[in-house]
Scaffold this motif. Structure first.
Motif, PDB file in Angstrom:
ATOM      1  N   SER A 194       0.756  -1.192   0.009  1.00 51.25           N
ATOM      2  CA  SER A 194      -0.240   0.201  -0.141  1.00 51.25           C
ATOM      3  C   SER A 194       0.616   1.242   0.089  1.00 51.25           C
ATOM      4  N   THR A 195       2.408   0.730  -0.313  1.00 51.04           N
ATOM      5  CA  THR A 195       3.227   2.432  -0.508  1.00 51.04           C
ATOM      6  C   THR A 195       4.205   2.391  -0.883  1.00 51.04           C
ATOM      7  N   VAL A 196       4.361   3.554  -1.858  1.00 54.97           N
ATOM      8  CA  VAL A 196       5.597   3.096  -2.022  1.00 54.97           C
ATOM      9  C   VAL A 196       6.571   2.429  -1.453  1.00 54.97           C
ATOM     10  N   GLU A 197       7.592   2.551  -0.439  1.00 57.88           N
ATOM     11  CA  GLU A 197       8.610   2.338   0.001  1.00 57.88           C
ATOM     12  C   GLU A 197       8.556   1.015   0.179  1.00 57.88           C
ATOM     13  N   ALA A 198       7.526   0.384   0.867  1.00 60.14           N
ATOM     14  CA  ALA A 198       7.455  -0.678   0.996  1.00 60.14           C
ATOM     15  C   ALA A 198       7.655  -1.448  -0.033  1.00 60.14           C
ATOM     16  N   GLY A 199       7.221  -1.520  -1.345  1.00 62.00           N
ATOM     17  CA  GLY A 199       6.533  -2.024  -2.888  1.00 62.00           C
ATOM     18  C   GLY A 199       8.443  -1.860  -2.844  1.00 62.00           C
ATOM     19  N   ALA A 200       8.662  -0.677  -2.582  1.00 59.14           N
ATOM     20  CA  ALA A 200      10.431  -0.723  -3.066  1.00 59.14           C
ATOM     21  C   ALA A 200      11.213  -1.850  -2.954  1.00 59.14           C
ATOM     22  N   SER A 201      11.323  -1.749  -1.378  1.00 62.94           N
ATOM     23  CA  SER A 201      11.961  -2.960  -0.429  1.00 62.94           C
ATOM     24  C   SER A 201      11.626  -3.774  -0.955  1.00 62.94           C
ATOM     25  N   ARG A 202      10.391  -4.250  -1.383  1.00 61.16           N
ATOM     26  CA  ARG A 202      10.347  -5.912  -1.539  1.00 61.16           C
ATOM     27  C   ARG A 202      10.645  -6.686  -3.034  1.00 61.16           C
ATOM     28  N   ARG A 203      10.775  -5.360  -4.055  1.00 59.99           N
ATOM     29  CA  ARG A 203      10.854  -5.932  -5.246  1.00 59.99           C
ATOM     30  C   ARG A 203      12.608  -6.059  -5.064  1.00 59.99           C
ATOM     31  N   ASN A 245      15.819  -6.273 -14.010  1.00 60.87           N
ATOM     32  CA  ASN A 245      13.607  -5.678 -14.156  1.00 60.87           C
ATOM     33  C   ASN A 245      13.573  -5.237 -12.955  1.00 60.87           C
ATOM     34  N   LEU A 246      13.413  -6.179 -11.775  1.00 62.50           N
ATOM     35  CA  LEU A 246      12.766  -5.855 -10.519  1.00 62.50           C
ATOM     36  C   LEU A 246      13.737  -4.284 -10.316  1.00 62.50           C
ATOM     37  N   LEU A 247      14.955  -4.263 -10.318  1.00 59.52           N
ATOM     38  CA  LEU A 247      15.741  -3.234  -9.836  1.00 59.52           C
ATOM     39  C   LEU A 247      15.797  -2.273 -10.215  1.00 59.52           C
ATOM     40  N   ARG A 248      15.307  -1.978 -11.545  1.00 55.68           N
ATOM     41  CA  ARG A 248      15.033  -0.786 -12.117  1.00 55.68           C
ATOM     42  C   ARG A 248      13.644  -0.118 -11.772  1.00 55.68           C
ATOM     43  N   ALA A 249      12.659  -1.372 -11.384  1.00 59.16           N
ATOM     44  CA  ALA A 249      11.299  -0.625 -10.809  1.00 59.16           C
ATOM     45  C   ALA A 249      12.126  -0.206  -9.284  1.00 59.16           C
ATOM     46  N   ALA A 250      12.331  -0.811  -8.707  1.00 60.52           N
ATOM     47  CA  ALA A 250      12.341  -0.536  -7.446  1.00 60.52           C
ATOM     48  C   ALA A 250      12.936   0.940  -7.318  1.00 60.52           C
ATOM     49  N   ARG A 251      14.056   1.254  -8.157  1.00 60.87           N
ATOM     50  CA  ARG A 251      14.981   2.694  -8.757  1.00 60.87           C
ATOM     51  C   ARG A 251      13.991   3.106  -8.754  1.00 60.87           C
ATOM     52  N   LEU A 281      19.913   5.003   1.687  1.00 61.03           N
ATOM     53  CA  LEU A 281      20.356   3.236   1.857  1.00 61.03           C
ATOM     54  C   LEU A 281      20.126   1.581   0.939  1.00 61.03           C
ATOM     55  N   LEU A 282      18.670   2.348   0.670  1.00 59.59           N
ATOM     56  CA  LEU A 282      17.686   1.620  -0.412  1.00 59.59           C
ATOM     57  C   LEU A 282      18.808   1.203  -1.655  1.00 59.59           C
ATOM     58  N   ILE A 283      19.078   3.062  -2.292  1.00 62.38           N
ATOM     59  CA  ILE A 283      19.735   2.447  -3.566  1.00 62.38           C
ATOM     60  C   ILE A 283      21.043   1.940  -3.838  1.00 62.38           C
ATOM     61  N   ARG A 310      30.662   6.001  -3.138  1.00 60.91           N
ATOM     62  CA  ARG A 310      30.899   6.824  -3.071  1.00 60.91           C
ATOM     63  C   ARG A 310      30.104   7.624  -2.715  1.00 60.91           C
ATOM     64  N   ASP A 311      28.802   7.255  -3.810  1.00 63.10           N
ATOM     65  CA  ASP A 311      27.389   8.041  -2.634  1.00 63.10           C
ATOM     66  C   ASP A 311      27.432   7.756  -1.336  1.00 63.10           C
ATOM     67  N   VAL A 312      27.214   6.432  -0.945  1.00 60.30           N
ATOM     68  CA  VAL A 312      26.730   5.702   0.517  1.00 60.30           C
ATOM     69  C   VAL A 312      27.844   6.227   1.462  1.00 60.30           C
TER      70      VAL A 312
END
Length: 906
Positions: free
Chosen positions: A398-407, A425-431, A438-440, A469-471
């Protein structure tokens, strides 16, 4: 009675006969729906008198339920699990859901346990495994069955798979023979039509129907029921539209539509349930308004039948026709009823999937339930099923972040399953759904890992380094993890500048507090210094990493420690760390963890003179890389096998390995592997007297690591080609390495090369220095090469008697190793010195195949046949087969005698 299938029946009969004589095998029956695959499986079962028959079937609605089809196959023999190796027994119980997982359950250990269990059952009587609708098997079951099918060569086991063509889901079975079914011939079609019609059929009508159906047996059986007696006899013309193969499903559906509504609902419930669980079907059907007579009416229609509390459709087409034709709303209602029916049956995974199928939109409760399904599947060693569950949970979130984390979780499991394109494909969808840094970083870690094993090592390095470098300012632990994998990618891509930057980033991070963080930091900083050319600065952090590595009982950490040992020239530490890493991975059945140390162990064994072991481990690494879906991991062991073939003078083997590596590197570029192949080619050219061509190959080597490994060959062929300036240039880095590390093998090489390059008057002294260093090192092949070169010099200087001792020593080692080109050169020199030569008999290890040598070493170490089988991912009978050959070849009669034989040298 089957008609027109004599050839296929003959193949089945031969397969069963071979199984009775311990020559197991498998094949796949392929063809469209209705072509007769299931009938041939039934015929195989009827022929299997005296055999134990194990059966299972792929079910479309269960294709995401981990090990569901395997559970059905093994149910009659699951009582034998206690006879397996304890690790295998536990892994199989966890995989089948009989025990909770206490940690990660490696899927390959489940696969090897499946093989062991089927082989154990076959000790009592031969086993026939029949697998129908293989295109719908859940992936973990399919992999376990195929793993077994490829390894039953000495077992009393026959396996027959049937797979439907032209389905969206394919059943890939590389390595297994295929029997493709085509339409029936005219005489068989005539007989089948008349048998189905119960009356004579005009031959002209048969010809027309045969042409219309393509000889599809199911269509021919069903057609007489749709035609009048006059049409069949030829008295009246056939209808313009016939229910041909694609229309058979419509014909079945037509029969369903003529049934009472509650019977149609009952059949829809059965088709949605899938597994044939009659209690669940009846419970859900009653909830949807069906009466108690619905089952009897369904059976009376001859579309289904019950057998031992299971409901079976007459043909899979009936199930799919009923389900596909139902309106979406009705399907959802049926799945909801089935979920309720399973609420108290202890089947949470099936219930969760039915709830998901009933959902009309985001539902956090169902998403949470499916996430737990994914977690259970991952813990059981079923990454494909886990990935599917996490992905569906993401869609219901039901939330965007939950969907990203599960992908993200779905992508990680897809990576572990070898589904690299799906993972990306899943990584692109989550990104696209998250801005959480941190998730990125976690997404980029998986993306880099996927590129590392299946794409481009250069791309992997770029992704991982950029993410680090980013994290780095946000999370030191994540940054270190990214840098470690990035350093591996940079090394394989031969990007020294990236390795240097990784070292700098690691040095700038806050010093870690845990032993693991300190180990990673030392490793990365040391590697950075090494790649920048500052070996002196690299020594202490790398030595610290080598000292720390044995404290970690994890294969991958030991492997990284061995890399540090290579960089400082510590042969013994590198060999011991990789050996330990391989042993730990074998004991755990963790095939994926075994690949990196296994390929490097093969290289160590080439350097240390354990050539038969190197051949065995190299071949094993290439095979497992393919089976585990990591094609990038096959190129380096293939390169080492090519190098070994070049040293042995095995032209056919060298050509085969070169061709295989070239094919791999086109699809999956890896600079280090490509340069290792240049080294192998140069060795071949040098032995053939084409020193100039060898030099040109080696000039293309830019990798610091490969240049150091090949330094002796580089200098030798440059001298042979009369290119002393080039030889001096190549000697420089080796001399600096030897001086800084004090590695005896490196010092021995330097003195050997100086003997070739310096004044003749100094050569003897250099050779003596080289031999002194060799006596303190662990590289017999290089030692023998120095003895040979020294003996050649002495003979040319008229010191024939002095030369002979060196030449004899060299010849003995070359013969033991199987280094034929060098052995022949030593023989020629000895003959020229006036000595008569007799060919030495082959060494003990030279008589053994690669797998026989592996079995021998593990048995000599005290392992039982079951334990050896578990570690080599084969069956105990296969171990026994190889062991009997070993006893015969070596002239021993007991395991204790075998343990006393010295097989280490080659």
């Amino acid at each position: 009675m089957l008609r027109g299938r004599e050839t296929e029946q003959g193949a089945i009969a031969a397969l069963l006969d071979e199984a009775w004589t311990s020559r197991g095998g498998a094949f796949v029956l392929r063809g469209p729906a209705g072509i007769g695959k299931s009938a041939l499986l039934a015929d195989a079962v009827a022929r299997a008198e005296g055999m134990l028959v194990l059966r299972t079937q792929g079910i479309q609605s269960e294709s995401d339920l981990a090990f569901s089809a395997l559970h059905q196959l093994l149910l009659p023999i699951v009582r034998l699990v206690d006879r397996l190796n304890p690790n295998q027994a536990m892994a199989l119980r966890v995989g089948l859901g009989e025990r909770p997982a206490s940690g990660r359950n490696d899927r390959f250990l489940v696969y090897s346990a499946t093989l062991a269990l089927v082989a154990e059952a076959a000790e009592t009587r031969p086993v026939l495994c029949v697998v129908d609708d293989a295109q719908w098997l859940d992936e973990e079951s399919a992999n376990a069955m195929l793993f077994t099918a490829r390894r039953v060569g000495v077992e009393r086991v026959a396996m027959i798979f049937a797979a439907r063509d032209q389905e969206e889901t394919k059943f890939d079975a590389p390595g297994l023979p295929t029997v493709a079914l085509s339409g029936l011939p005219t005489d068989a079609a005539q007989a089948l039509l008349e048998e189905s019609a119960g009356a004579a059929v005009d031959p002209g009508v048969t010809t027309a129907l045969l042409e219309a159906t393509g000889g599809n047996p199911l269509a021919l059986v069903e057609l007489p029921g749709a035609l009048t007696p006059e049409e069949l006899s030829g008295e009246e013309p056939l209808p313009a539209s016939l229910p041909v193969p694609d229309g058979v499903a419509r014909a079945f559906l037509g029969r369903v539509r003529r049934l009472a509504p509650e019977v149609q609902t009952f059949l829809l419930v059965a088709s949605a349930e899938g597994s044939g669980d009659l209690a669940a079907i009846q419970h859900a059907a009653l909830a949807l308004g069906c009466d108690d007579d619905a089952l009897a009416s369904a059976e009376a229609s001859a579309l289904v039948q019950t057998r031992r509390d299971r409901l079976e459709f007459r043909h899979p087409l009936v199930r799919s026709a009923v389900y596909d034709a139902a309106p979406t709303a009705q399907r959802r209602a049926v799945h909801a009823a089935l979920a309720d029916a399973l609420a108290h049956q202890g089947q949470p995974d099936r219930r969760a999937w039915h709830r998901a199928a009933a959902a009309t939109g985001p539902d956090p409760a169902i998403a949470d339930e499916l996430e737990k399904v994914g977690e259970r599947a991952a813990a059981r060693g079923a990454p494909a099923a886990a990935s599917a569950a996490f992905e569906r949970a993401a869609a219901l979130s039901s939330t965007v972040e939950a969907g990203a984390s599960r992908r993200w979780r779905a992508a990680e499991q897809a990576r572990l399953a070898g589904h690299h394109r799906r993972a990306l494909n899943l990584l692109r969808a989550a990104r696209s759904l998250t801005e959480d840094p941190l998730l990125i970083a976690d997404l980029d870690l998986i993306r880099g890992a996927v590129e590392l094993v299946s794409g481009s090592t250069a791309s992997a390095e770029q992704v991982l380094l950029g993410a680090a470098r980013d994290v780095r300012a946000l999370d030191t632990g994540r940054a270190l993890q990214l840098l470690v994998v990035g350093a591996q990618a940079a090394a394989l891509a031969d990007h020294a500048e990236a390795g240097v930057e990784i070292g700098r980033i690691a040095a700038a991070l806050p010093r870690g507090q845990t032993p693991l963080e300190v180990f990673f930091a030392d490793l990365l900083v040391g590697c950075g210094h090494y790649l920048s050319g500052d070996l002196a600065a690299a020594l202490e952090p790398l030595r610290s990493a080598v000292r720390a590595a044995p404290e970690f009982e994890q294969s991958m950490l030991l492997t990284w420690g061995s890399r540090a040992a290579y960089y400082i020239g510590d042969d013994e530490a590198a060999f011991q760390l990789d050996s330990r890493a391989v042993s730990l991975a074998r004991a755990a059945g963790a095939l994926g963890d075994m690949l990196p140390p296994l390929q490097r162990l093969a290289l160590s064994e080439i350097l240390l003179g354990h050539w038969s072991s190197a051949a065995a481990h190299g071949a094993e690494a290439t095979r497992f890389a393919t089976e585990s879906g990591q094609p990038n991991m096959a190129s380096l062991p293939t390169a080492w096998l090519a190098l070994l073939a070049a040293y042995r003078g095995d032209t056919a083997g060298l050509d085969a390995h070169l061709a295989s590596a070239d094919e791999l590197l086109v699809e999956h570029p890896m600079a280090v592997a490509a340069e290792a192949m240049l080294w192998a080619r140069a060795v071949r050219e040098g032995r053939a007297g084409e020193a100039g061509a060898a030099v040109e190959h080696l000039r293309r080597v830019t990798s610091t690591g490969i240049a150091l490994l090949a330094s002796l060959d580089r200098v030798e062929v440059a001298v042979q080609a009369g290119q002393d300036d080039q030889a001096e240039e190549w000697l420089g880095p080796l001399a600096r390495f030897a001086e800084t590390t004090a590695a005896d093998w490196a010092a021995a090489r330097v003195s050997h090369c100086r003997a070739l390059l310096g004044p003749a008057a100094d050569a003897v002294g250099h050779f003596e220095q080289s031999l002194a260093h060799h006596r303190r090192s662990l590289r017999p092949f290089e030692w023998a090469r120095t003895e040979l070169a020294y003996g050649e010099l002495l003979r040319r200087n008229g010191r024939r008697v002095d030369a002979r001792a060196h030449l004899r020593t060299a010849l003995t080692t070359f013969d033991d190793l199987g280094a034929q080109p060098w052995a022949e050169r030593a023989r020629q020199e000895l003959r020229a010195s006036g000595e008569k030569i007799r060919r030495a008999p082959p060494t003990a290890a030279a008589q053994l195949t690669a797998q026989e040598l592996q079995v021998t070493k593990l048995v000599a170490a005290g392992l039982s046949n079951r334990e050896v089988a578990a570690q080599l991912f084969v069956s105990p009978r296969t171990v026994d087969f190889h062991l009997r050959n070993v006893f015969t070849k070596l002239g021993v009669t007991s395991r204790s005698q075998l343990a006393q034989r010295d097989l280490q040298l080659s």
